[in-house]
Scaffold this motif. Structure first.
Motif, short mmCIF file in Angstrom:
data_model
loop_
_atom_site.label_atom_id
_atom_site.label_comp_id
_atom_site.label_asym_id
_atom_site.label_seq_id
_atom_site.Cartn_x
_atom_site.Cartn_y
_atom_site.Cartn_z
N VAL A 1 0.82 -1.21 0.00
CA VAL A 1 0.00 0.00 0.00
C VAL A 1 0.86 1.27 0.00
O VAL A 1 0.40 2.33 -0.43
N GLN A 2 2.08 1.16 0.47
CA GLN A 2 3.00 2.29 0.36
C GLN A 2 3.35 2.54 -1.10
O GLN A 2 3.42 3.69 -1.54
N ALA A 3 3.58 1.46 -1.83
CA ALA A 3 3.92 1.58 -3.24
C ALA A 3 2.72 1.99 -4.09
O ALA A 3 2.86 2.71 -5.07
N GLN A 4 1.55 1.52 -3.69
CA GLN A 4 0.33 1.77 -4.46
C GLN A 4 -0.78 2.15 -3.48
O GLN A 4 -1.57 1.30 -3.06
N PRO A 5 -0.88 3.41 -3.11
CA PRO A 5 -1.82 3.82 -2.05
C PRO A 5 -3.27 3.50 -2.33
O PRO A 5 -4.06 3.35 -1.40
N GLU A 6 -3.65 3.36 -3.61
CA GLU A 6 -5.04 3.06 -3.94
C GLU A 6 -5.29 1.56 -4.13
O GLU A 6 -6.31 1.15 -4.68
N PHE A 7 -4.38 0.71 -3.64
CA PHE A 7 -4.48 -0.74 -3.79
C PHE A 7 -5.51 -1.25 -2.76
O PHE A 7 -5.16 -1.65 -1.66
N ALA A 8 -6.77 -1.26 -3.15
CA ALA A 8 -7.86 -1.57 -2.21
C ALA A 8 -7.74 -2.98 -1.63
O ALA A 8 -7.95 -3.18 -0.42
N ASP A 9 -7.41 -3.97 -2.44
CA ASP A 9 -7.33 -5.35 -1.94
C ASP A 9 -6.26 -5.49 -0.87
O ASP A 9 -6.43 -6.24 0.11
N ALA A 10 -5.15 -4.77 -1.03
CA ALA A 10 -4.08 -4.85 -0.03
C ALA A 10 -4.52 -4.19 1.27
O ALA A 10 -4.24 -4.70 2.36
N HIS A 11 -5.23 -3.07 1.19
CA HIS A 11 -5.78 -2.44 2.40
C HIS A 11 -6.76 -3.39 3.10
O HIS A 11 -6.75 -3.50 4.33
N TYR A 12 -7.58 -4.07 2.32
CA TYR A 12 -8.58 -4.99 2.88
C TYR A 12 -7.89 -6.14 3.62
O TYR A 12 -8.22 -6.45 4.78
N ASN A 13 -6.93 -6.79 2.96
CA ASN A 13 -6.25 -7.92 3.59
C ASN A 13 -5.46 -7.49 4.82
O ASN A 13 -5.42 -8.20 5.84
N LEU A 14 -4.83 -6.32 4.74
CA LEU A 14 -4.09 -5.79 5.89
C LEU A 14 -5.06 -5.55 7.06
O LEU A 14 -4.77 -5.93 8.20
N ALA A 15 -6.18 -4.91 6.78
CA ALA A 15 -7.16 -4.63 7.83
C ALA A 15 -7.70 -5.91 8.45
O ALA A 15 -7.85 -6.02 9.67
N LEU A 16 -7.98 -6.91 7.62
CA LEU A 16 -8.53 -8.17 8.11
C LEU A 16 -7.52 -8.87 9.02
O LEU A 16 -7.89 -9.37 10.10
N LEU A 17 -6.25 -8.89 8.62
CA LEU A 17 -5.24 -9.55 9.43
C LEU A 17 -5.03 -8.81 10.75
O LEU A 17 -4.93 -9.42 11.82
N LEU A 18 -4.99 -7.48 10.70
CA LEU A 18 -4.83 -6.71 11.93
C LEU A 18 -6.01 -6.89 12.87
O LEU A 18 -5.84 -6.95 14.10
N THR A 19 -7.20 -7.03 12.32
CA THR A 19 -8.39 -7.27 13.15
C THR A 19 -8.30 -8.62 13.85
O THR A 19 -8.60 -8.75 15.04
N LYS A 20 -7.86 -9.63 13.10
CA LYS A 20 -7.72 -10.98 13.68
C LYS A 20 -6.71 -10.97 14.83
O LYS A 20 -6.85 -11.72 15.80
N LEU A 21 -5.70 -10.11 14.71
CA LEU A 21 -4.66 -10.02 15.74
C LEU A 21 -5.03 -9.04 16.85
O LEU A 21 -4.22 -8.78 17.73
N ASP A 22 -6.24 -8.49 16.79
CA ASP A 22 -6.76 -7.54 17.79
C ASP A 22 -5.92 -6.27 17.86
O ASP A 22 -5.81 -5.64 18.92
N ARG A 23 -5.34 -5.89 16.74
CA ARG A 23 -4.63 -4.62 16.65
C ARG A 23 -5.59 -3.60 16.04
O ARG A 23 -5.47 -3.18 14.89
N CYS A 24 -6.59 -3.25 16.85
CA CYS A 24 -7.79 -2.60 16.32
C CYS A 24 -7.56 -1.17 15.83
O CYS A 24 -8.18 -0.74 14.84
N GLU A 25 -6.69 -0.42 16.49
CA GLU A 25 -6.46 0.95 16.04
C GLU A 25 -5.83 0.97 14.65
O GLU A 25 -6.23 1.75 13.78
#
Length: 375
Positions: free
Chosen positions: A310-334
């Motif tokens: 997402v740093q390389a491609q800020p509008e990469f929606a799928d990467a933002h989605y997968n990152l958010a999903l993984l962080l949620t699973k790890l309870d890194r909610c902020e």
């Protein structure tokens, strides 16, 4: 159709334009190019069409240049379409900054006179980024490069070979204005360095990297084999293409996808790692590496690689989605909430948007709970 145009139109929007890429653009997959064109309000045409309004000529298309500087374009493209260079395409896509701010006081006629070139040849050199005019005005470095082209042409060197050498020098961070070229013992162009012959890379060896001509056809055949699920043929063709072009990150990226489709995960990761080594800003390769790390339960590595994507491609929606999903699973909610919000900015109407909204609400609730517990 003769090449024409220069950086005068740099920065013009691609909105309502239909773009056709002739050849390949270094480091850009077809999917990525399509996304970028659509993001800027345009449309990418996969085939020649009378609806095309902008023809971008990739640096790999040097084999389609005639001796007089004209470019043999595919049949079916309108004569009214604007021709732009690969660098100009990158500028219009927001991938490359403006040309250097230097004095450009020379007109095309002066370049032609000083270098002994025709207007068509000067336009061709601009189309392949050997020269870099702005509003039809040229800099002193353009004079030097044009004179070098003129010198090589008078020695009987093929124009396509000169353009290919210029492309290679550019990929090595050099420029034709900074290098004196000569013909090697096998007919290839090499550099003169301290009285010795060297490759365009500067290595004091006699053999230049393989000619770029023919690679386009090789890659097209590999992509077709991949689409037809003929993975063995695709693997062989991509491997050959990688040997012919040691700089393009798309080739190892595609090879990695072929390995992945065959269940060869370790080889796929190596190929994607080669892709990001060739281009550290290759978002799609970072994305694939992140998914591979996640599959292997290497969560911290996956997070780091999603962030690189997402740093390389800020509008990469799928990467933002997968990152958010993984962080949620790890309870890194902020951290997850920020990623969910960014995804929803990019894809508010996607099929995953409802899931993202629910996950973002869950993150907000958990954040409030933690804040309440800590007082």
């Amino acid at each position: 159709m003769a090449p024409g145009g220069d950086s005068a139109e740099a920065g013009q929007a691609l909105a309502k334009q239909t773009v056709f890429l002739f050849g390949r653009a270094q480091g850009l997959t077809r999917r990525r190019l399509d996304q970028l064109v659509r993001l800027r309000g345009g449309k990418l045409s996969s085939k020649p069409s009378t609806r095309v309004t902008v023809i971008a000529v990739g640096h790999s298309a040097t084999s389609h240049v005639l001796a007089d500087g004209r470019v043999r374009l595919p049949v079916g493209l309108p004569a009214s379409a604007i021709l732009i260079s690969e660098k100009e395409l990158r500028r219009r896509l927001g991938l490359l900054g403006p040309p250097p701010d230097v004095d450009r006081s020379l007109a095309s006629a002066e370049i032609e006179r000083l270098a002994g070139l025709t207007p068509t040849l000067v336009a061709c050199l601009a189309l392949f980024d050997v020269l870099e005019p702005v509003e039809a005005r040229f800099a002193y470095r353009d004079v030097v490069a044009a004179r070098e082209v003129g010198r090589l042409l008078t020695r009987g060197i093929d124009l396509g070979q000169i353009l290919g050498a210029s492309v290679t020098l550019g990929r090595r961070g050099s420029h034709l204005a900074e290098a004196r070229l000569t013909e090697g013992p096998s007919g290839e162009l090499v550099r003169e360095l301290g009285g010795q012959l060297a490759e365009l890379s500067g290595q004091l060896t006699m053999r230049l990297e393989q000619d770029v001509r023919g690679i386009d056809e090789l890659v097209a055949a590999a992509e077709l084999a991949e689409e037809d699920n003929d993975l063995a043929t695709a693997e062989s063709l991509y491997t050959t293409a990688m040997r012919a072009d040691a700089g393009d990150p798309v080739l190892p990226f595609n090879l990695g996808n072929v390995f992945d489709a065959q269940g060869r995960a370790a080889e796929a990761k190596i190929a994607w790692q080669i892709a990001v080594a060739r281009d550290p800003a290759f978002a799609e390769a970072w994305y694939n590496l992140a998914m591979a790390a996640e599959d292997e339960a290497h969560e911290d590595l996956a997070i780091a690689e999603y962030r690189r994507a997402v740093q390389a491609q800020p509008e990469f929606a799928d990467a933002h989605y997968n990152l958010a999903l993984l962080l949620t699973k790890l309870d890194r909610c902020e951290e997850a909430l920020a990623a969910w919000e960014r995804f929803l900015e990019l894809a508010p109407k996607s099929g995953q948007a409802s899931t993202a909204r629910r996950a973002a609400a869950l993150c907000r609730m958990r954040i409030r709970q933690k804040q309440a517990q800590t007082g």
